[in-house]
Design an enzyme around this catalytic site. Structure first.
Site, PDB file in Angstrom:
ATOM      1  N   GLU A  98     -34.973 -18.074 -54.953  1.00  0.00           N
ATOM      2  CA  GLU A  98     -36.028 -18.790 -55.659  1.00  0.00           C
ATOM      3  C   GLU A  98     -35.464 -20.039 -56.339  1.00  0.00           C
ATOM      4  O   GLU A  98     -34.381 -20.006 -56.921  1.00  0.00           O
ATOM      5  CB  GLU A  98     -36.637 -17.854 -56.711  1.00  0.00           C
ATOM      6  N   CYS A 111     -34.456 -25.877 -61.469  1.00  0.00           N
ATOM      7  CA  CYS A 111     -33.867 -24.616 -61.903  1.00  0.00           C
ATOM      8  C   CYS A 111     -33.317 -23.917 -60.666  1.00  0.00           C
ATOM      9  O   CYS A 111     -34.088 -23.535 -59.769  1.00  0.00           O
ATOM     10  CB  CYS A 111     -34.921 -23.752 -62.593  1.00  0.00           C
ATOM     11  N   CYS A 118     -29.737 -10.180 -58.803  1.00  0.00           N
ATOM     12  CA  CYS A 118     -28.875 -10.247 -59.982  1.00  0.00           C
ATOM     13  C   CYS A 118     -28.418  -8.843 -60.350  1.00  0.00           C
ATOM     14  O   CYS A 118     -29.237  -7.919 -60.418  1.00  0.00           O
ATOM     15  CB  CYS A 118     -29.623 -10.868 -61.158  1.00  0.00           C
ATOM     16  N   CYS A 122     -31.216  -6.877 -66.545  1.00  0.00           N
ATOM     17  CA  CYS A 122     -31.872  -7.033 -67.851  1.00  0.00           C
ATOM     18  C   CYS A 122     -33.258  -6.409 -67.795  1.00  0.00           C
ATOM     19  O   CYS A 122     -33.994  -6.587 -66.819  1.00  0.00           O
ATOM     20  CB  CYS A 122     -31.947  -8.507 -68.228  1.00  0.00           C
ATOM     21  N   CYS A 125     -36.525  -8.576 -67.010  1.00  0.00           N
ATOM     22  CA  CYS A 125     -36.397  -9.623 -65.998  1.00  0.00           C
ATOM     23  C   CYS A 125     -36.851  -9.151 -64.617  1.00  0.00           C
ATOM     24  O   CYS A 125     -36.415  -8.107 -64.129  1.00  0.00           O
ATOM     25  CB  CYS A 125     -34.939 -10.081 -65.938  1.00  0.00           C
ATOM     26  N   CYS A 337     -38.844 -15.610 -63.895  1.00  0.00           N
ATOM     27  CA  CYS A 337     -37.783 -15.767 -62.903  1.00  0.00           C
ATOM     28  C   CYS A 337     -37.754 -14.577 -61.952  1.00  0.00           C
ATOM     29  O   CYS A 337     -37.704 -13.428 -62.375  1.00  0.00           O
ATOM     30  CB  CYS A 337     -36.436 -15.905 -63.612  1.00  0.00           C
TER      31      CYS A 337
END
Length: 351
Positions: A98, A111, A118, A122, A125, A337
């Site tokens: 993305e 960005c 990832c 988190c 997220c 995100c």
């Protein structure tokens, strides 16, 4: 000789410096000025195949046609009412990442992602809810900027490493991309921001490079208990140690640190949290970005009301802490995100 190697064994040229391209051209026994030509056609003209470089002799173009430049394909494009555009880019191995183009009256910001998925997981997220696949290579990071620049038909003035992934877990390739964006694409280091949730020893390692970039640390909490709840990796990197490393970073580089603080209603947005955060940052060469949370379906965290967000900001300012509220962009198009990628990968036929 490189012409005797298979194209698949040769790394893409995107991300290569002028000197590296000079070495590459020399191995083909081409005139030295070809290096400047290939540099211009890759970084300024945005070619996706070396066969598109019409100033090259036809015979040599045919010889190098299969050597990859390193460009991606736009898998999906989603435009928000405020002009923000989110892209899903398909890489050479089929993975999808993305990228976001964020225009203002003054400049175009991109960005970028640094990993596919990832590993930090988190709790709030969307990217963290998906599976981590791999690090991105330098050319895959630089390509994101060129893709947005071409699509907007506007020069990119600012790049933030705040997309998918943890940049400091991919430090070597991120540093290579920073160099290329600065020296090859022509974006000033002070217009580049690298964001991290905090990886032990990596902030100090980054400081050794004496870059003029902005370091943004995703703090998200005013104490270790809440931070561990939101950021599982914080168990191995206590808040006090993270802040001490940030102070060392400031001392070594002379650059202030930006602290990112995602504000979650009823979780980390109370007066006590603002005062606690202020105590940590008093006397610190820093700036706090308060980011109102963009909800995702996987968790129940809520976006704070504007009145509470403003109260939190006022508390920080009363304690003489430099702070501001970041205006959310692209709220009508999967703003969080990793949210767009999660949606489209789950349902490729959705529009």
């Amino acid at each position: 000789m490189l012409d005797q190697l298979s194209a698949s064994s040769i790394p893409p040229l995107l991300g290569a410096s002028r000197s590296q391209l000079a070495d590459w051209v020399q191995q083909y026994q081409q005139p030295a000025y070809r290096a400047q030509q290939v540099h211009q056609w890759i970084y300024q003209k945005g070619v996706r195949s070396l066969n598109e470089i019409t100033v090259f002799p036809k015979q040599w173009r045919a010889e190098i046609a299969d050597i990859p430049v390193g460009r991606s394909q736009i898998y999906h494009r989603s435009s928000a009412r405020d002009g923000t555009v989110k892209y899903l880019l398909k890489l050479a191995d089929g993975q999808v990442i993305e990228t976001v183009g964020i225009p203002t009256q003054k400049r175009l910001t991109v960005c970028v992602s640094s990993q596919v998925g990832c590993p930090m997981a988190c709790d709030f997220c969307a990217t963290g809810k998906g599976q981590y696949q791999r690090n991105l290579a330098c050319h895959e990071i630089v390509d994101q900027v060129l893709t947005v620049q071409e699509d907007f038909q506007q020069r990119v003035g600012n790049v933030v490493f705040m997309g998918m992934g943890e940049p400091l877990l991919n430090l070597e390739q991120v540093l290579a991309a920073v160099r290329s964006l600065n020296q090859d694409v022509g974006i000033g280091q002070r217009s580049l921001t690298v964001s991290t949730v905090g990886i032990p020893k990596q902030i100090l390692k980054l400081a050794q490079h004496q870059l003029q970039i902005t370091l943004a640390v995703s703090l998200h909490a005013s104490n270790q208990h809440i931070r561990t709840q939101l950021v599982p990796s914080a168990r191995h990197y206590p808040l006090d140690q993270l802040l001490q490393d940030c102070r060392t970073y400031v001392a070594k580089t002379g650059r202030r640190v930006t602290f990112e603080y995602i504000v979650l209603s009823g979780v980390n947005d109370q007066t006590e949290h603002a005062l606690e955060l202020a105590r940590h940052l008093r006397g610190f060469q820093s700036h706090v970005n308060l980011i109102p949370y963009n909800p995702i379906s996987e968790v129940d965290y809520q976006r704070p009301i504007q009145k509470q967000l403003q109260h939190f900001l006022n508390c920080l300012k009363e304690q003489h802490i430099a702070a501001s509220i970041r205006r959310s962009r692209g709220l009508d198009q999967d703003a969080a995100c990793g949210q767009l990628r999660a949606t489209k990968i789950a349902d490729p036929g959705s529009s």
